[in-house]
Design a protein around this motif. Structure first.
Motif, PDB file in Angstrom:
ATOM      1  N   PHE A 231       0.757 -11.073   0.902  1.00  0.00           N
ATOM      2  CA  PHE A 231      -0.112 -10.421  -0.079  1.00  0.00           C
ATOM      3  C   PHE A 231       0.635  -9.948  -1.325  1.00  0.00           C
ATOM      4  N   VAL A 232       1.896  -9.557  -1.186  1.00  0.00           N
ATOM      5  CA  VAL A 232       2.647  -9.080  -2.359  1.00  0.00           C
ATOM      6  C   VAL A 232       2.788 -10.172  -3.420  1.00  0.00           C
ATOM      7  N   PRO A 233       3.186 -11.408  -3.052  1.00  0.00           N
ATOM      8  CA  PRO A 233       3.230 -12.442  -4.104  1.00  0.00           C
ATOM      9  C   PRO A 233       1.864 -12.722  -4.710  1.00  0.00           C
ATOM     10  N   GLU A 234       0.815 -12.658  -3.908  1.00  0.00           N
ATOM     11  CA  GLU A 234      -0.533 -12.886  -4.437  1.00  0.00           C
ATOM     12  C   GLU A 234      -0.891 -11.839  -5.486  1.00  0.00           C
ATOM     13  N   LEU A 235      -0.676 -10.574  -5.151  1.00  0.00           N
ATOM     14  CA  LEU A 235      -1.005  -9.498  -6.076  1.00  0.00           C
ATOM     15  C   LEU A 235      -0.065  -9.511  -7.282  1.00  0.00           C
ATOM     16  N   ALA A 464       2.877  -4.143  -7.205  1.00  0.00           N
ATOM     17  CA  ALA A 464       2.222  -4.924  -6.151  1.00  0.00           C
ATOM     18  C   ALA A 464       2.677  -4.470  -4.771  1.00  0.00           C
ATOM     19  N   ASP A 465       3.960  -4.210  -4.625  1.00  0.00           N
ATOM     20  CA  ASP A 465       4.512  -3.806  -3.334  1.00  0.00           C
ATOM     21  C   ASP A 465       3.935  -2.463  -2.889  1.00  0.00           C
ATOM     22  N   ILE A 466       3.849  -1.515  -3.801  1.00  0.00           N
ATOM     23  CA  ILE A 466       3.344  -0.182  -3.457  1.00  0.00           C
ATOM     24  C   ILE A 466       1.862  -0.236  -3.127  1.00  0.00           C
ATOM     25  N   PHE A 467       1.078  -0.909  -3.976  1.00  0.00           N
ATOM     26  CA  PHE A 467      -0.363  -0.932  -3.770  1.00  0.00           C
ATOM     27  C   PHE A 467      -0.723  -1.626  -2.459  1.00  0.00           C
ATOM     28  N   GLU A 468      -0.042  -2.727  -2.154  1.00  0.00           N
ATOM     29  CA  GLU A 468      -0.333  -3.415  -0.892  1.00  0.00           C
ATOM     30  C   GLU A 468       0.018  -2.524   0.290  1.00  0.00           C
ATOM     31  N   ALA A 469       1.148  -1.817   0.197  1.00  0.00           N
ATOM     32  CA  ALA A 469       1.548  -0.941   1.296  1.00  0.00           C
ATOM     33  C   ALA A 469       0.561   0.207   1.490  1.00  0.00           C
ATOM     34  N   LEU A 470       0.046   0.752   0.398  1.00  0.00           N
ATOM     35  CA  LEU A 470      -0.918   1.853   0.495  1.00  0.00           C
ATOM     36  C   LEU A 470      -2.216   1.406   1.150  1.00  0.00           C
ATOM     37  N   THR A 471      -2.687   0.214   0.801  1.00  0.00           N
ATOM     38  CA  THR A 471      -4.002  -0.238   1.267  1.00  0.00           C
ATOM     39  C   THR A 471      -3.949  -0.996   2.588  1.00  0.00           C
ATOM     40  N   ALA A 472      -2.758  -1.384   3.033  1.00  0.00           N
ATOM     41  CA  ALA A 472      -2.642  -2.180   4.260  1.00  0.00           C
ATOM     42  C   ALA A 472      -3.237  -1.428   5.441  1.00  0.00           C
ATOM     43  N   ARG A 473      -4.091  -2.117   6.179  1.00  0.00           N
ATOM     44  CA  ARG A 473      -4.778  -1.474   7.301  1.00  0.00           C
ATOM     45  C   ARG A 473      -4.182  -1.872   8.647  1.00  0.00           C
ATOM     46  N   ASP A 474      -3.139  -2.715   8.628  1.00  0.00           N
ATOM     47  CA  ASP A 474      -2.622  -3.236   9.889  1.00  0.00           C
ATOM     48  C   ASP A 474      -1.270  -2.654  10.270  1.00  0.00           C
ATOM     49  N   ARG A 475      -0.827  -1.616   9.556  1.00  0.00           N
ATOM     50  CA  ARG A 475       0.468  -1.021   9.896  1.00  0.00           C
ATOM     51  C   ARG A 475       0.316  -0.167  11.154  1.00  0.00           C
ATOM     52  N   PRO A 476       1.252  -0.277  12.091  1.00  0.00           N
ATOM     53  CA  PRO A 476       1.101   0.474  13.343  1.00  0.00           C
ATOM     54  C   PRO A 476       1.294   1.973  13.171  1.00  0.00           C
ATOM     55  N   TYR A 477       1.912   2.392  12.069  1.00  0.00           N
ATOM     56  CA  TYR A 477       2.239   3.803  11.901  1.00  0.00           C
ATOM     57  C   TYR A 477       1.286   4.531  10.955  1.00  0.00           C
ATOM     58  N   LYS A 478       0.286   3.822  10.401  1.00  0.00           N
ATOM     59  CA  LYS A 478      -0.647   4.499   9.513  1.00  0.00           C
ATOM     60  C   LYS A 478      -1.926   3.683   9.373  1.00  0.00           C
ATOM     61  N   LYS A 479      -2.974   4.336   8.901  1.00  0.00           N
ATOM     62  CA  LYS A 479      -4.216   3.657   8.570  1.00  0.00           C
ATOM     63  C   LYS A 479      -4.193   3.257   7.098  1.00  0.00           C
ATOM     64  N   GLY A 480      -4.934   2.210   6.768  1.00  0.00           N
ATOM     65  CA  GLY A 480      -5.052   1.814   5.372  1.00  0.00           C
ATOM     66  C   GLY A 480      -5.822   2.869   4.592  1.00  0.00           C
ATOM     67  N   LYS A 481      -5.312   3.236   3.435  1.00  0.00           N
ATOM     68  CA  LYS A 481      -5.961   4.270   2.639  1.00  0.00           C
ATOM     69  C   LYS A 481      -7.187   3.705   1.918  1.00  0.00           C
ATOM     70  N   MET A 482      -8.081   4.585   1.566  1.00  0.00           N
ATOM     71  CA  MET A 482      -9.240   4.199   0.765  1.00  0.00           C
ATOM     72  C   MET A 482      -8.755   3.745  -0.610  1.00  0.00           C
ATOM     73  N   LEU A 483      -9.544   2.901  -1.248  1.00  0.00           N
ATOM     74  CA  LEU A 483      -9.158   2.364  -2.543  1.00  0.00           C
ATOM     75  C   LEU A 483      -8.957   3.482  -3.558  1.00  0.00           C
ATOM     76  N   SER A 484      -9.853   4.458  -3.578  1.00  0.00           N
ATOM     77  CA  SER A 484      -9.748   5.553  -4.553  1.00  0.00           C
ATOM     78  C   SER A 484      -8.476   6.369  -4.345  1.00  0.00           C
ATOM     79  N   GLU A 485      -8.142   6.640  -3.081  1.00  0.00           N
ATOM     80  CA  GLU A 485      -6.928   7.409  -2.806  1.00  0.00           C
ATOM     81  C   GLU A 485      -5.691   6.622  -3.200  1.00  0.00           C
ATOM     82  N   SER A 486      -5.696   5.314  -2.947  1.00  0.00           N
ATOM     83  CA  SER A 486      -4.556   4.475  -3.310  1.00  0.00           C
ATOM     84  C   SER A 486      -4.341   4.480  -4.820  1.00  0.00           C
TER      85      SER A 486
END
Length: 541
Positions: A231-235, A464-486
């Motif tokens: 996703f990072v290269p895409e974004l 791109a790296d930060i935004f993808e990490a904030l919104t990613a919903r598949d990380r085992p240590y956190k939930k994906g944030k809402m778009l507005s919060e990101s």
């Protein structure tokens, strides 16, 4: 037999020289092949010409370009209509070579065939030609068919010319021996150039395959990181294209060529390649006590031991003469309730979060001082020093040492990429890939570069790296944030010197965030956005 004058020979030599220069400079295969065929026709004054290319499985010859002046046919190449002619099979159904079709014969045997009159030649099957002539009211007569082979003898193509015409009378004539030698020379030059282009294309394909191989390794090691590497290269490319299209502001001069795009895309694919060396239990650490397994189960077991020990102690007290059973039961219930509450608290503390209060850290340490008897019969602290260190992590689930391991991936990425002999058109890949953890204010890592020291593509990839990490919903240590919060977090980063505010402005103004969200985010994360409320965004500017 028609022979050329010295002037005509000199003209052809000039044409071959001109083609040699073109072969060395052209990178468009279709236009190059078309130029070769047109020049071959002009050299021999041929009415028609065909250029065949072998199929990928080497089982047939495909019509690549077909030109006939009299019939005004121009199919294939860079400017022609789609090719409608069927392929010429190189093998019969039984597997034997097809030597009946003249083009297939030349392809198999690697030698030219010069036919004065196809209707009088009995060595080949010209039934397809006869049908073509009938349908188009045409008369095919003289044929010159020449193989195009590389330095290893592998077939690159077949060049076929039809109906050489006398320059003075316009009558169809046979192709001369001189015609044949010139066309063979032209075909040899063309084959070398095509082989050169093919080798370059194969090397680029090999490079991309190796990049994908690395990402497959990362993906297999950690599917969470693998998704990030996609996703990072895409974004990155989405934002880079928006910057490329910008015609005002500080970034109006930024432009990308196709080569620049490929370079940035590869850098995006490789931006986290160093994570292949990071231990998987650190990359995927979902809870504070997780290593190769979650040690919370061990702590749970100790709580069960303490609960059991409390019950055993209560039963023993009941055996004493005059024991107050009711009081003992009440005390046992209180002890066990405390232990169960502490167990639930430790389970909660193990999850990790954005911030752990100091009071909760102190409670973990207090629980850790409990004493219990281990399997070896020795009394010891309830929590080990390493368990206390992990359970009192203030932010997230990583200890300081583990965070350094994670952060080291970018240094490893740079080390890996700078060790490669990048060609000139890809020389910036290490800089682009290695700069996505740098900051505009110079407080990033690993080199502490400032915005002025970073290229635009490197600054694009950081966002791109930060935004993808904030919104990613598949990380085992956190939930994906809402778009507005990101966007709120990213906007604050633009204000505090973390990311480029001009790039952030384009990111919002061109709704890159929304395009990416619709493609890749869970629709439940995409909440309404009021751009005027996004920190750091100059709405209406």
């Amino acid at each position: 037999m028609h022979e050329l004058s010295q002037t005509q020979i000199a003209e052809r030599l000039d044409q071959l020289t001109e083609l040699s220069v073109l072969l060395g400079s052209s990178h468009d295969t279709d236009s190059l092949l078309e130029r070769i065929l047109v020049l071959a026709k002009r050299m021999t004054n041929a009415d028609g010409g065909t250029l065949y290319r072998p199929s990928d499985d080497q089982r047939r010859l495909n019509f690549h370009i077909l030109i006939n002046d009299t019939l005004q046919i121009h199919q294939g190449g860079s400017g022609g209509q789609p090719v409608t002619a069927g392929a010429v099979p190189l093998y019969h159904d039984g597997g034997e070579q097809n030597l009946a079709a003249v083009a297939a014969y030349v392809a198999h045997l690697g030698r030219s065939v010069n036919i004065e009159d196809a209707y009088q030649a009995g060595d080949f099957n010209f039934s397809g030609m006869v049908e073509f002539d009938r349908l188009h009211n045409y008369h095919s007569q003289s044929f010159l068919t020449v193989p195009m082979s590389d330095h290893e003898g592998e077939l690159v193509g077949v060049l076929q010319l039809i109906n050489s015409k006398d320059a003075a009378t316009g009558a169809v004539r046979a192709f001369s021996r001189t015609d044949q030698r010139f066309i063979e020379a032209l075909a040899a030059q063309a084959a070398v150039a095509l082989t050169h282009q093919r080798l370059i294309a194969q090397l680029e394909e090999l490079l991309e395959a190796l990049v994908n191989l690395i990402n497959i390794g990362i993906d297999e090691k950690s599917p969470y990181t693998g998704r990030h590497c996609q996703f990072v290269p895409e974004l990155t490319m989405m934002l880079a294209e928006a910057v490329h299209d910008t015609d005002s502001g500080p970034l109006a001069s930024f432009r990308m060529s196709d080569a620049d795009r490929k370079e940035l895309w590869l850098a995006g694919l490789l931006h986290d390649c160093g994570k292949i060396t990071t231990p998987v239990h650190v990359v995927d650490k979902a809870t504070k006590l997780e290593t190769i397994f979650d040690r919370i189960a061990m702590v749970d077991t100790r709580f069960e031991v303490l609960l059991r020990d409390a019950e055993i102690a209560a039963l023993r007290r009941k055996l004493a003469p005059g024991a107050d059973h009711a009081a003992i039961d009440a005390e046992l219930a209180r002890q066990q309730a405390t232990l169960r509450a502490e167990r639930e608290f430790i389970r909660f503390a193990n999850i990790g979060g954005e911030s752990m209060p100091a009071a909760d850290q102190a409670r973990v340490r207090q629980i850790g001082k409990r004493r219990w008897v281990g399997p070896d019969g020795a009394e010891q602290d309830f929590l080990s020093a390493d368990e206390l260190l992990n359970l009192t992590i203030k932010f997230g689930t990583l200890t300081e040492a583990e965070r350094k391991q994670i952060n080291n991936h970018i240094a490893v990425t740079i080390k890996m990429l700078e060790a490669l002999p990048w060609p000139r058109h890809l020389k910036n890949v290490p800089e682009y890939a290695g700069g996505h953890h740098e900051r505009m204010d110079g407080k990033g890592y690993p080199r502490g570069l400032t915005g002025a020291q970073m290229s635009v593509p490197a600054r694009v990839m950081a966002i791109a790296d930060i935004f993808e990490a904030l919104t990613a919903r598949d990380r085992p240590y956190k939930k994906g944030k809402m778009l507005s919060e990101s966007l709120r977090i990213l906007g604050n980063f633009a204000l505090n010197g973390h990311i480029d505010p001009d790039l952030f402005d384009i990111f919002i103004r061109n709704r890159i965030y929304l395009d990416f969200a619709r493609r890749n985010m869970d629709e439940r994360q995409i909440d309404p956005i009021d751009e005027s409320q996004i920190p750091g965004y100059r709405a209406g500017a």
